[in-house]
Design a protein around this motif. Structure first.
Motif, PDB file in Angstrom:
ATOM      1  N   ASP A  26     -44.990 -12.689   5.852  1.00 41.03           N
ATOM      2  CA  ASP A  26     -45.484 -13.805   5.067  1.00 41.03           C
ATOM      3  C   ASP A  26     -44.544 -14.178   3.930  1.00 41.03           C
ATOM      4  O   ASP A  26     -44.855 -15.005   3.087  1.00 41.03           O
ATOM      5  N   SER A  48     -50.363 -18.241  17.212  1.00 44.77           N
ATOM      6  CA  SER A  48     -51.389 -19.213  16.843  1.00 44.77           C
ATOM      7  C   SER A  48     -52.593 -19.125  17.769  1.00 44.77           C
ATOM      8  O   SER A  48     -52.465 -18.765  18.938  1.00 44.77           O
ATOM      9  N   SER A  49     -53.771 -19.456  17.256  1.00 40.96           N
ATOM     10  CA  SER A  49     -54.946 -19.485  18.123  1.00 40.96           C
ATOM     11  C   SER A  49     -55.180 -20.900  18.654  1.00 40.96           C
ATOM     12  O   SER A  49     -56.147 -21.166  19.337  1.00 40.96           O
ATOM     13  N   ARG A  50     -54.274 -21.807  18.314  1.00 43.06           N
ATOM     14  CA  ARG A  50     -54.412 -23.177  18.835  1.00 43.06           C
ATOM     15  C   ARG A  50     -53.392 -23.469  19.935  1.00 43.06           C
ATOM     16  O   ARG A  50     -53.669 -24.199  20.862  1.00 43.06           O
ATOM     17  N   LYS A  81     -45.416 -24.326  11.441  1.00 48.13           N
ATOM     18  CA  LYS A  81     -46.755 -23.792  11.192  1.00 48.13           C
ATOM     19  C   LYS A  81     -47.554 -24.786  10.343  1.00 48.13           C
ATOM     20  O   LYS A  81     -48.711 -25.097  10.649  1.00 48.13           O
ATOM     21  N   ASP A  85     -50.399 -25.799  12.848  1.00 44.12           N
ATOM     22  CA  ASP A  85     -51.518 -24.862  12.709  1.00 44.12           C
ATOM     23  C   ASP A  85     -51.342 -23.991  11.465  1.00 44.12           C
ATOM     24  O   ASP A  85     -50.772 -22.890  11.544  1.00 44.12           O
ATOM     25  N   SER A  87     -53.199 -22.089  10.067  1.00 42.59           N
ATOM     26  CA  SER A  87     -53.817 -20.763  10.134  1.00 42.59           C
ATOM     27  C   SER A  87     -53.000 -19.779  10.973  1.00 42.59           C
ATOM     28  O   SER A  87     -53.368 -18.617  11.117  1.00 42.59           O
ATOM     29  N   SER A  89     -49.837 -17.316  12.293  1.00 45.38           N
ATOM     30  CA  SER A  89     -49.022 -16.295  11.633  1.00 45.38           C
ATOM     31  C   SER A  89     -47.609 -16.353  12.188  1.00 45.38           C
ATOM     32  O   SER A  89     -47.407 -16.724  13.342  1.00 45.38           O
TER      33      SER A  89
END
Lengths: 214, 475
Positions: A26, A48-50, A81, A85, A87, A89
């Motif tokens: 991060d 990503s979850s998208r 990112k 998205d 959210s 990582s």
């Protein structure tokens, strides 16, 4: 629901399946510490979850060899990112040495139920489409027959060109573990492990994509 | 899948003591004629109740105006009316406590939305009365061991041990006719049709304890619950052979299949994997289904993969070997002692090197030489035999000697006679009667033996692979 890659790898790893080590980063400082830990070259990815097909969106940067390249890649992924998205990582992984690359898929098919597919992975998946299928759960013998159906298996088991011979028992142990994982995961809809690399006599999941029911 | 109670009723219906035929007719070209005619001209001993308010008698049998007036609960009601009337009659059949019903008419889910709704109604009635339905959109079924020959179409067969279960009447008949050509009979013929209520799994479960059934020969267009089929077939294939011919291998055909039975054909690769995993022998034509079903029904399984081939004309054994080797047969050499004995039969001067396949060349076509060599081979350690005989109108086929050989080895023997069908036909019947499994081409003979080996592997599946590290089974 797409499980972000680093979480998918934790799920697999908890099941005793070898995965390429992954760390979330991060900050630039955090980034360098991890690069030192893994040693160059490393890979940066957006987890990503998208968006599960990260290569297509430019979310994978391979073969980073220096702090400078690493920082540049980090900035690029950080911007990506923010755009697609927030959210997601950013994750860092060591580059693993090239081995035989396999594809392994799990699909919950509405007619056949849980199906395991296995074959040559990486770029060869679409090029030669050397894949075989079995319904899960599958016995040890089912898995052995599945492997023997691959057109490339006779060469792979002998060691093709400069590749190491692939050990059948090791492969079956790996497939058995994956099958066990898939049958026992609640709500598993889809899983793509591509590639799975055979390095130093072990099968290591390099990239993982898991989709679960909402 | 049917409930236990419905499965018991289906079992009863497949072995019925009484049948009501709604829509029975004296008109020879009506579908209402065939079932009564076929039942009367076969050896069925149960009660037959033709039903049609138009007639007092049908083919000499008392004809009833409606189901209720029959006064009993028949084991099966065959409904030969159009789709709308058929569903109304189904309700009546339920009311009088019939065990099961056959609906021959089409016009259901394979047609349009209103057909789908009608099929839904059919299913509801079946559920309410716990009465299994065969069809709709089917030829019906026949159970040949009790002479219950009730499909409405012409059908020449005799009692045997192969149960043909087909989603298409036409392909099912093709398999049955091919079996007849090969001198093999049937235990049952079942047209699954739309499978609105009873499907492949139900029919296999209903017959899995039937001692008359040794082989299930299936023609599948598409399955709506492949997982259920897999789980049932996997268990059944440990007891009886399951042969499957699957249609719809490419997309063009898949579309045709959809309009045909209204079921979507799934991905063929998954079917193939599933068949293999379930221990099913897959074939790729109706003829191939018959060739393989005949061998599985007629011959014992080999106890290994050591094949011996004998011929007096080399080519046929070579093309057969191509296929046999691919399937996993091996051709070990014959012993020196046997070679010596064979020499003494065919003569020292015969210019041939004796090996396996054994080519007797010229002297081989003399029946006494052919059978003399067979005697020698019966003591050699082989698991199966592939024999070639080239037909000659003036030379006797050594049939009694072949029969003796088959009985004395106790191992599977396939004989290939190179002849045209018309000339060979009388001999084929006789060979079959004497328990000799015969085909007219080396390819058919090889496929028959390959199915036996596949079946041997299936039966020994759990034992295979134990030489490598023992592992737990998943799940």
């Amino acid at each position: 629901m797409i499980i972000p890659e680093h979480e998918a790898k934790i799920l697999l790893s908890d099941w005793g399946i070898d995965v390429v080590p992954t760390e979330r980063v991060d900050s630039i400082m955090n980034l360098k510490a991890n690069a030192d830990y893994f040693g160059f070259p490393v890979v940066l990815k957006l987890s990503s979850s998208r968006h599960s097909h990260k290569t297509e969106i430019g979310g994978v940067v391979l073969g980073l060899d220096s702090y400078e390249e690493l920082e540049k890649a980090y900035v690029k992924l950080d911007n990506l990112k923010r755009d697609i998205d927030p959210s997601a990582s950013i994750i860092i992984e060591p580059m693993i040495e090239p081995g035989v690359e396999f594809f392994l898929g799990i699909q919950r098919h509405e007619n056949f139920g849980l199906v395991l597919s296995f074959g040559l992975g990486g770029i060869f998946l679409e090029l030669v489409r050397d894949i075989s299928f079995r319904l899960l759960p599958a016995s040890w013998l089912d898995l052995a027959e599945m492997v023997e159906e691959l057109r490339s298996w006779p060469k792979l088991k002998e060691g093709f060109r400069n590749l190491p011979p692939v050990d059948m028992d090791e492969l079956l142990t790996f497939l058995d573990k994956i099958g066990d994982f898939a049958t026992k995961q609640k709500g598993l809809e889809e899983m793509d492990l591509n590639p799975v690399s055979y390095v130093d006599g072990k099968f290591v999941v390099v990239d993982a994509r898991i989709v679960k029911k909402e | 899948m049917l409930t236990g109670a419905m499965l018991a009723k289906l079992r009863k219906a497949l072995n019925p003591k009484s049948v009501a035929i709604v829509g029975a007719s004296v008109d020879q070209v009506s579908v209402g004629f065939g079932p009564v005619y076929n039942l009367l001209t076969s050896s069925y001993r149960g009660k037959i109740y033709p039903i049609n308010p138009k007639y007092d008698k049908v083919l000499g049998l008392k004809c009833y105006p409606d189901l209720r007036s029959v006064g009993i609960s028949p084991d099966v009601v065959i409904i030969l009316l159009n789709q709308f009337a058929a569903v109304d009659i189904l309700e009546e059949a339920g009311k009088i406590g019939a065990s099961a019903a056959v609906i021959v008419a089409g016009g259901f889910k394979e047609v349009d939305d209103s057909g789908r709704a009608l099929e839904q109604r059919l299913r509801k009635i079946s559920e309410n009365y716990e009465m299994p339905v065969i069809g709709p959109n089917t030829l019906g079924f026949s159970s040949f061991h009790i002479g219950f020959h009730s499909i409405f179409w012409h059908f020449d067969t005799f009692p045997g041990n192969v149960a043909v279960i087909s989603q298409s009447g036409g392909v099912g008949l093709t398999i049955a006719c091919s079996l007849r050509t090969l001198s093999s009979g049937l235990s049952h013929f079942i047209g699954v049709g739309n499978g609105a209520v009873a499907g492949f799994t139900d029919y296999m479960l209903a017959l899995d304890e039937d001692p008359n059934v040794k082989v299930f020969s299936l023609f599948i267009e598409g399955l709506t619950d492949a997982r259920e089929f897999y789980e049932v077939a996997r268990n059944i294939s440990r007891k009886k052979a399951v042969v499957v011919y699957k249609a719809g291998k490419n997309e063009e055909v898949s579309k045709a299949t959809m309009t045909h039975t209204g079921s979507l054909t799934g991905e063929y690769e998954l079917y193939r994997a599933m068949f293999k995993q379930a221990g099913i022998v897959e074939v790729d034509s109706a003829w191939h289904a018959a060739v393989v079903s005949r061998a599985l029904g007629m011959l014992d399984l080999p106890q290994g993969n050591r094949m011996c081939a004998m011929t007096f004309t080399a080519g046929p054994s070579i093309v057969a070997m191509d296929r046999l080797l691919d399937a996993g047969w091996i051709f070990p050499d014959i012993s020196d002692e046997a070679k010596k004995k064979i020499r003494s039969v065919i003569g020292e001067k015969t210019p041939v090197e004796l090996q396996n396949p054994i080519d007797l060349t010229g002297p081989g076509f003399l029946p006494q030489n052919y059978s003399g060599v067979l005697d020698v081979l019966s003591n050699e350690p082989f698991d199966a035999f592939f024999l070639v005989w080239s037909f000659h109108a003036l030379i006797r086929i050594p049939i009694p000697e072949l029969e003796g050989f088959v009985k004395c080895t106790g191992k599977p023997v396939v004989l290939v006679i190179l002849a045209n069908y018309d000339e060979a036909q009388p001999y084929l019947e006789e060979l079959s009667r004497r328990g000799i499994c015969c085909y007219l081409t080396p390819e058919d003979g090889a496929e028959a033996l390959n199915a036996l080996l596949a079946r041997y592997k299936i039966m020994n599946r759990d034992g295979l692979g134990q030489n490598s590290t023992p592992r737990r089974l998943m799940g």
